[in-house]
Design an enzyme around this catalytic site. Structure first.
Site, PDB file in Angstrom:
ATOM      1  CE  LYS A  46      40.687 113.813 -50.359  1.00 49.57           C
ATOM      2  NZ  LYS A  46      41.817 114.260 -51.147  1.00 49.57           N
ATOM      3  CG  HIS A  77      40.465 108.874 -53.524  1.00 50.83           C
ATOM      4  ND1 HIS A  77      41.733 109.362 -53.304  1.00 50.83           N
ATOM      5  CD2 HIS A  77      39.658 109.950 -53.639  1.00 50.83           C
ATOM      6  CE1 HIS A  77      41.687 110.681 -53.277  1.00 50.83           C
ATOM      7  NE2 HIS A  77      40.440 111.071 -53.484  1.00 50.83           N
ATOM      8  CB  SER A 102      42.755 121.951 -56.308  1.00 54.51           C
ATOM      9  OG  SER A 102      43.848 121.341 -55.648  1.00 54.51           O
ATOM     10  CD  GLU A 146      43.783 111.203 -50.982  1.00 59.73           C
ATOM     11  OE1 GLU A 146      42.876 110.836 -50.209  1.00 59.73           O
ATOM     12  OE2 GLU A 146      43.862 112.365 -51.426  1.00 59.73           O
ATOM     13  CD  GLU A 177      39.092 112.820 -56.949  1.00 54.41           C
ATOM     14  OE1 GLU A 177      38.434 113.725 -56.447  1.00 54.41           O
ATOM     15  OE2 GLU A 177      39.730 111.990 -56.262  1.00 54.41           O
ATOM     16  N   GLY A 214      44.584 118.132 -53.590  1.00 54.85           N
ATOM     17  CA  GLY A 214      45.161 118.730 -52.390  1.00 54.85           C
ATOM     18  C   GLY A 214      46.339 119.659 -52.652  1.00 54.85           C
ATOM     19  CG  ASN A 231      36.857 111.883 -50.050  1.00 53.19           C
ATOM     20  OD1 ASN A 231      36.739 111.425 -48.911  1.00 53.19           O
ATOM     21  ND2 ASN A 231      37.817 111.513 -50.882  1.00 53.19           N
TER      22      ASN A 231
HETATM   23  P1  13P Z   1      40.944 118.200 -52.881  1.00 52.37           P
HETATM   24  O1  13P Z   1      39.632 118.856 -53.259  1.00 52.37           O
HETATM   25  O2  13P Z   1      41.345 118.463 -51.477  1.00 52.37           O
HETATM   26  O3  13P Z   1      41.995 118.500 -53.887  1.00 52.37           O
HETATM   27  O4  13P Z   1      40.691 116.612 -52.950  1.00 52.37           O
HETATM   28  C1  13P Z   1      40.085 116.070 -54.057  1.00 52.37           C
HETATM   29  C2  13P Z   1      39.760 114.664 -53.788  1.00 52.37           C
HETATM   30  O5  13P Z   1      40.635 113.820 -53.708  1.00 52.37           O
HETATM   31  C3  13P Z   1      38.364 114.298 -53.575  1.00 52.37           C
HETATM   32  O6  13P Z   1      38.190 112.928 -53.532  1.00 52.37           O
END
Ligand code: 13P
Length: 255
Positions: A11, A94, A213, A96, A166, A172, A9
């Site tokens: 983002k 997601h 992560s 976010e 997640e 992140g 992803n």
């Molecule tokens: P990270 O791998 O950067 O922690 O992000 C995970 C994520 O949100 C994938 O959708």
């Protein structure tokens, strides 16, 4: 045996130029790893281009979101029908989007229906925040997300549906869950409700990913777990060699 998936992803990262460069770097590194379903999920601005570059490979493309209405006066939105011929997968719910864009379990539910209606495979994200985790509410939160997000969804072909666990605190932050903890959460609060909702046979076919992560160094720990069928990768998917290492780790996982 469920076939592993590793999805990257991107983002809100990468201009068109950078997207093209990254995909062209990635293709030779992962194109032959057919033991794993590989999915690249670029931002919408690069979706058509990336999709085109992947067309004659066995690598799939995904979208990061959709709006549930098929078409009309919804400025700024993108429907399942507009994505359908550019992607095979779509991320829904997601964290976010739940945090910054008021995504709720109800909108997640509508988006899953819209995705399934056009034959897109939804990757539905669930996970608890740090505070919820610390308060011992992980199970409660995820069960709620699962049951509301999947309410009244008739999943005929269970394979065409993916869930990603997640934990919000792991996204992140460099602070991944352990494989064992993620496996237990998935078994108790994702696989179990899937079985209640769709029956044991379908629940066993649905692939469940871990995200948060994941990197080249820790990926193998997740893929060894019996309930974890792959990874949804953020930051590490922006580096071609790291992403390829994660794909290779999924391919060589011993279960
Ligand atoms: P990270 O791998 O950067 O922690 O992000 C995970 C994520 O949100 C994938 O959708």
């Amino acid at each position: 045996m469920r076939k592993p998936i590793v999805a990257g992803n991107w983002k809100m990262n990468n201009t068109m130029e950078k997207s093209i460069r990254l995909v062209n770097d990635l293709i030779p590194l992962i194109k032959n790893q057919n033991k794993v379903d590989r999915v690249i999920i670029p931002p919408f601005t690069a979706l058509a281009t990336v999709s085109d570059l992947l067309r004659f490979t066995s690598i799939s493309c995904g979208a990061q979101n959709l709006f549930w209405e098929p078409k009309g006066a919804y400025t700024g939105e993108i429907s399942a029908y507009m994505i359908e011929d550019l992607a095979d997968y779509v991320i829904i719910g997601h964290s976010e989007r739940r945090t910054y864009f008021n995504e709720t379990d109800e909108t997640v539910n509508k988006k899953i229906v819209a995705a399934l209606n056009v034959g897109l495979t939804p990757i539905m994200c669930v996970g608890e925040t740090y505070e919820e985790n610390q308060a011992g509410k992980t199970g409660e939160v995820i069960l709620h997300q699962m049951n509301k997000g999947l309410a009244d969804i008739p999943i005929v072909n269970g394979a065409k549906f993916v869930v990603a666990y997640e934990p919000v605190w792991a996204i992140g932050t460099g602070l991944a869950a352990t494989g064992e903890v993620a496996n237990k959460v998935i078994a108790d609060y994702i696989r179990e409700p899937l079985s209640h909702l769709f029956g044991e046979e379908v629940a066993q076919r649905i692939r469940v990913l871990y995200g948060g992560s994941v990197n080249a160094a820790n990926a193998a720990e997740f893929f060894e777990q019996p309930e974890i069928d792959g990874a949804l990768v953020g930051g590490a998917s922006l580096k071609s060699h790291d992403f390829a290492d994660i794909v290779n780790a999924a391919a060589s996982a011993k279960k």
